[in-house]
Design a protein around this motif. Structure first.
Motif, PDB file in Angstrom:
ATOM      1  N   LEU A   1       0.521  -1.408   0.344  1.00  0.00           N
ATOM      2  CA  LEU A   1       0.092  -0.160   0.213  1.00  0.00           C
ATOM      3  C   LEU A   1       0.753   0.855   0.006  1.00  0.00           C
ATOM      4  O   LEU A   1       0.575   2.461  -0.833  1.00  0.00           O
TER       5      LEU A   1
ATOM      6  N   ARG B   1     -11.058  -2.780   2.885  1.00  0.00           N
ATOM      7  CA  ARG B   1     -10.473  -2.076   1.790  1.00  0.00           C
ATOM      8  C   ARG B   1     -10.376  -0.777   2.325  1.00  0.00           C
ATOM      9  O   ARG B   1     -10.173   0.737   2.202  1.00  0.00           O
TER      10      ARG B   1
ATOM     11  N   VAL C   1      -9.482  -0.288  -4.596  1.00  0.00           N
ATOM     12  CA  VAL C   1      -9.082  -1.012  -4.246  1.00  0.00           C
ATOM     13  C   VAL C   1     -10.347  -2.386  -4.429  1.00  0.00           C
ATOM     14  O   VAL C   1     -11.994  -1.545  -3.898  1.00  0.00           O
TER      15      VAL C   1
END
Length: 383
Positions: free
Chosen positions: A261, A349, A363
């Motif tokens: 991420l 998410r 996402v």
């Protein structure tokens, strides 16, 4: 001060021995080989200087001078010299621990400086997106500079020109590389020579995290607009089945959701699928970015609260809180018609989007059980 014998040192904070990167070992082997090429003698142990100034000493495990005519070599008459160092990764579970890293040095063209070659067991770059051009040996930039510095030091001390061809090889490197990311990254034929500090910190998993970053770089260079971060091989197969993604769009995330991420935040790809086992992704849902069992645990109280939000009565919520595993919790809820898997996927998410905030990455999340059955989904937010 040199650290003796090439043995890894001990980290005072953890009690674990640190080790040396493949780049540090290749540098030591190169320095020893070039010294022998110029003087006829191998320094053993051989001391090098790391990027942050440490000066470890490495014992040689192999050495060979090859004269031009088969006669006994003397200083300045050997066309090439080879030295080898066994990698000591300390207490880190590194796949290259114990590997014999060799450097063969011979004179190069005048004015060429240091020219790098991939010997047996060292890979060659075949895809764009890596920090080296296609066709180059997989010897990363910092190790290359370390080797150049060592060559310059030896040349200055012993009257050499510093114009040399350096061939790095790793015994059984091609076999070892099959258990690394190299084939997927387009590094074929063997291992990469890695390291930014020369030191391996136990359980830092720096090589894995670096591979995640290089995987994103390769996907971007290939023009991929959708990548998948997967916790294991089963979730990877599910992501491929659901989205039809090619191999170079698959990121072996493992437990390092945060690494994926954070790098995508700086180097975005339009869409990210996160696929993994329900238990691991329940940790991401609860806000954990490191999903390893030693650093985060499944919070069944949190799962019980999610179940309540999904319509579970108090008896079911208490059963979820008392469940033996995360998968037992999701099975209890599925039997009662409570979409705990979807709720975990949606919360995971949300955690991911919180890290990616400000970056144009959509996402979706896929939660699976051990058999690869999808037990929860969250689609990308948007119109």
């Amino acid at each position: 001060m040199a650290e003796p014998g090439g043995r890894a040192g001990q980290l005072k904070s953890s009690g674990l021995r640190h080790g040396w990167t493949t780049g540090a070992c290749a540098t030591a082997a190169t320095k020893a080989a070039y010294t022998a090429l110029l003087t006829g003698e191998f320094p053993d142990p051989v001391t090098i200087t790391l990027p942050k100034g440490q000066q470890p000493a490495f014992a040689l495990a192999a050495e060979e001078l090859t004269p031009a005519d088969g006669a006994t070599s003397v200083a300045g008459t050997a066309p090439r010299a080879m030295a080898g160092v066994v990698k000591d990764a300390g207490d880190d579970p590194d796949v290259t621990h114990g590997a014999l890293i060799r450097s063969t040095v011979r004179a190069g063209e005048p004015g060429a400086g240091v020219v790098f070659r991939a010997g047996p067991g060292v890979g060659t770059v075949t895809k764009p997106g890596l920090p080296l051009p296609v066709g180059e040996p997989a010897i990363n930039p910092v190790p290359r500079q370390m080797i150049r510095d060592a060559v310059a030091e030896v040349a200055a001390e012993h009257g050499g020109t510093g114009d040399v061809v350096v061939e790095i090889s790793v015994d059984h490197g091609e076999e070892i590389a099959r258990s690394t990311w190299n084939p997927r990254l387009g590094i074929l034929g063997g291992l990469s020579i890695l390291g930014t500090t020369g030191i391996v910190v136990p359980y830092s998993c720096s090589a894995w995290i670096d591979s995640i970053r290089r995987g994103v770089d390769v996907a971007r260079a290939a023009g991929r607009t959708h990548v998948a971060g997967c916790t294991g091989s089963t979730s990877e197969k599910v992501a491929v089945a659901v989205h039809g993604l090619p191999e170079d769009a698959l990121l072996d995330m493992g437990d390092f959701a945060g690494a994926v991420l954070k790098y995508l935040k700086r180097h975005p790809v339009p869409r990210l699928t996160i696929a993994g086992g329900f238990a691991k992704l329940s940790k991401l849902a609860a806000g954990h970015l490191d999903l390893h069992s030693a650093r985060s645990q499944v919070d069944k109280g949190y799962l019980a609260e999610l179940a309540r939000r999904g319509g579970a009565g108090e008896a079911l919520a208490e059963a979820v809180a008392a469940a033996n595993t995360g998968l037992e919790a999701v099975q209890l809820c599925r039997a009662a018609g409570v979409p705990l898997g979807d709720l975990v996927a949606e919360a995971a998410r949300a955690t991911a989007l919180g890290v990616l905030v400000g970056s144009p990455v959509a996402v979706d999340v896929i939660c699976i059980d051990r058999a690869g059955t999808i037990v929860g989904r969250a689609e990308p937010l948007g119109p």
